[in-house]
Motif scaffolding. Structure first.
Motif, PDB file in Angstrom:
ATOM      1  N   PRO A 287       0.812  -1.227   0.000  1.00  0.00           N
ATOM      2  CA  PRO A 287       0.000   0.000   0.000  1.00  0.00           C
ATOM      3  C   PRO A 287       0.839   1.267   0.000  1.00  0.00           C
ATOM      4  CG  PRO A 287      -0.824  -1.567   1.637  1.00  0.00           C
ATOM      5  CD  PRO A 287       0.486  -2.106   1.147  1.00  0.00           C
ATOM      6  N   GLU A 288       2.047   1.213   0.580  1.00  0.00           N
ATOM      7  CA  GLU A 288       2.896   2.394   0.644  1.00  0.00           C
ATOM      8  C   GLU A 288       3.249   2.911  -0.752  1.00  0.00           C
ATOM      9  OE1 GLU A 288       3.014   0.250   4.382  1.00  0.00           O
ATOM     10  OE2 GLU A 288       3.380  -0.382   2.313  1.00  0.00           O
ATOM     11  N   VAL A 289       3.351   2.001  -1.708  1.00  0.00           N
ATOM     12  CA  VAL A 289       3.637   2.408  -3.079  1.00  0.00           C
ATOM     13  C   VAL A 289       2.491   3.253  -3.621  1.00  0.00           C
ATOM     14  CG1 VAL A 289       4.085   1.568  -5.413  1.00  0.00           C
ATOM     15  CG2 VAL A 289       5.057   0.361  -3.456  1.00  0.00           C
ATOM     16  N   CYS A 290       1.264   2.830  -3.356  1.00  0.00           N
ATOM     17  CA  CYS A 290       0.089   3.578  -3.820  1.00  0.00           C
ATOM     18  C   CYS A 290      -0.018   4.926  -3.115  1.00  0.00           C
ATOM     19  CB  CYS A 290      -1.171   2.752  -3.591  1.00  0.00           C
ATOM     20  SG  CYS A 290      -1.168   1.151  -4.426  1.00  0.00           S
ATOM     21  N   GLY A 291       0.339   4.954  -1.821  1.00  0.00           N
ATOM     22  CA  GLY A 291       0.321   6.219  -1.093  1.00  0.00           C
ATOM     23  C   GLY A 291       1.280   7.236  -1.688  1.00  0.00           C
ATOM     24  N   SER A 292       2.472   6.775  -2.064  1.00  0.00           N
ATOM     25  CA  SER A 292       3.444   7.664  -2.709  1.00  0.00           C
ATOM     26  C   SER A 292       2.934   8.145  -4.063  1.00  0.00           C
ATOM     27  CB  SER A 292       4.780   6.940  -2.875  1.00  0.00           C
ATOM     28  OG  SER A 292       5.305   6.546  -1.623  1.00  0.00           O
ATOM     29  N   ALA A 293       2.258   7.248  -4.791  1.00  0.00           N
ATOM     30  CA  ALA A 293       1.716   7.625  -6.102  1.00  0.00           C
ATOM     31  C   ALA A 293       0.620   8.681  -5.960  1.00  0.00           C
ATOM     32  CB  ALA A 293       1.174   6.385  -6.812  1.00  0.00           C
TER      33      ALA A 293
END
Length: 333
Positions: A287-293
């Motif tokens: 999920p952290e990847v999506c948060g950064s996106a």
């Protein structure tokens, strides 16, 4: 190449330069006809994933840098569905970018308070506040926006990251995923338009907003609807009038609770098996990847644009292309 250079030694200098220029120009044309760094692959008119060119050498995609529209420093933001999963990751990343406060809207009070406690321990007291909001209720959304803006000032960024996968209760599913997204988007758009300062709204759909699914057709329908809703609100005509950017993000399969045991909640047993196979065939991301996106799109995303985050890579999707390539029949006018 060696034979060409040997031939150049036997001719005069003016002719040598002329032949060399022709040779380099021809090589430039041949190079331009090959696609070495293609950022998207066109599938049914949609650029969904990086193209894979057959080549002996491995070529890496070069990320594109866009102009910055928005700075989160000292800004107030809202994350609807920020108690866990992608929404929580987005709230964490927003505060990491020095936002003043993040309002977390959600239905589950326990999860919402836990999320705020964790964020406040990490970033400081009263940096995250929770409001109980049911997206199926227009009153809840409007009241929470008014309370947050009265206490912390003008809100300038909204992130709508919520959804369920429940084929057995498909009417409630559509009411939450599609109608709830419409309610929250309309409320946020009306608020930002009235402030006359503009702002940004990021709506998350999902991988099934881009492809069809035999296992969860109602979830797929809702996510397709979210894309149409967001792209329409983000049209340039509305953006010029309201100064509100609306952007859509379709995360690939992510490690969240959305599809956990989703096969048991499918419309039929066979659909549950299909859904399980589809989920297992997809590579999952954090999920952290999506948060950064999401934060990157808040800063750089163009209004009305559609994006996909897959395997830690963010791609812009072009769905405006209509390909009329195969004619099957003609009827009298």
């Amino acid at each position: 190449m060696i034979r060409f250079l040997c031939t150049l030694r036997k001719i005069s200098t003016p002719l040598k330069k002329q032949a060399l220029n022709r040779f380099l120009f021809q090589k430039k044309i041949e190079f331009s006809n090959k696609v070495y760094f293609s950022g998207t692959k066109i599938t049914n008119g949609c650029a969904c994933e990086p193209s894979k060119e057959k080549s002996n050498k491995k070529h890496r995609l070069r990320p594109r840098i866009l102009d910055e529209f928005f700075d989160l420093n000292c800004k107030t933001a809202v994350v609807i569905g920020g108690a866990d999963g992608i929404g929580y990751a987005a709230a964490h990343e927003i505060l990491s970018n020095k936002a003043k406060v993040v309002g977390i809207f959600g239905k589950n009070i326990c999860k919402g308070m836990e999320a705020c406690h964790a964020l406040n321990c990490r970033f400081g007291k009263r940096r995250a506040v929770f409001f109980k909001v049911d997206v199926t209720s227009k009153t809840d959304i409007d009241c929470a926006i008014c309370k947050l803006s009265d206490e912390f000032g003008v809100i300038e960024a909204f992130v709508n990251s919520f959804g369920i996968c429940d084929g057995k209760n498909w009417e409630y599913e559509l009411n939450t995923n599609l109608i709830g997204m419409a309610r929250s988007t309309i409320a946020a758009h009306n608020y930002l338009s009235c402030t006359k300062k503009g702002g940004v709204i990021v709506n998350t759909a999902g991988i099934f907003g881009m492809v069809a699914s035999a296992g969860c057709p109602t979830t797929c329908a809702a996510q397709h609807g979210v894309i149409g809703l967001s792209k329409s609100f983000g049209k340039e005509t509305l953006f010029k009038h309201t100064k509100v950017r609306v952007i859509t993000l379709c995360p690939g399969m992510t490690e969240t609770k959305l599809f956990k045991d989703a096969n048991k909640r499918a419309l039929t047993t066979f659909m549950g098996k299909c859904l399980q196979e589809e989920i297992e065939s997809m590579k999952k991301q954090r999920p952290e990847v999506c948060g950064s996106a999401i934060v990157w799109l808040i800063r750089h995303g163009v209004s009305g644009s559609l994006w996909m985050i897959k395997d830690c890579n963010l791609y812009k999707i072009n769905c405006e292309v209509l390909n009329f390539t195969e004619l099957y029949n003609q009827f009298p006018a």
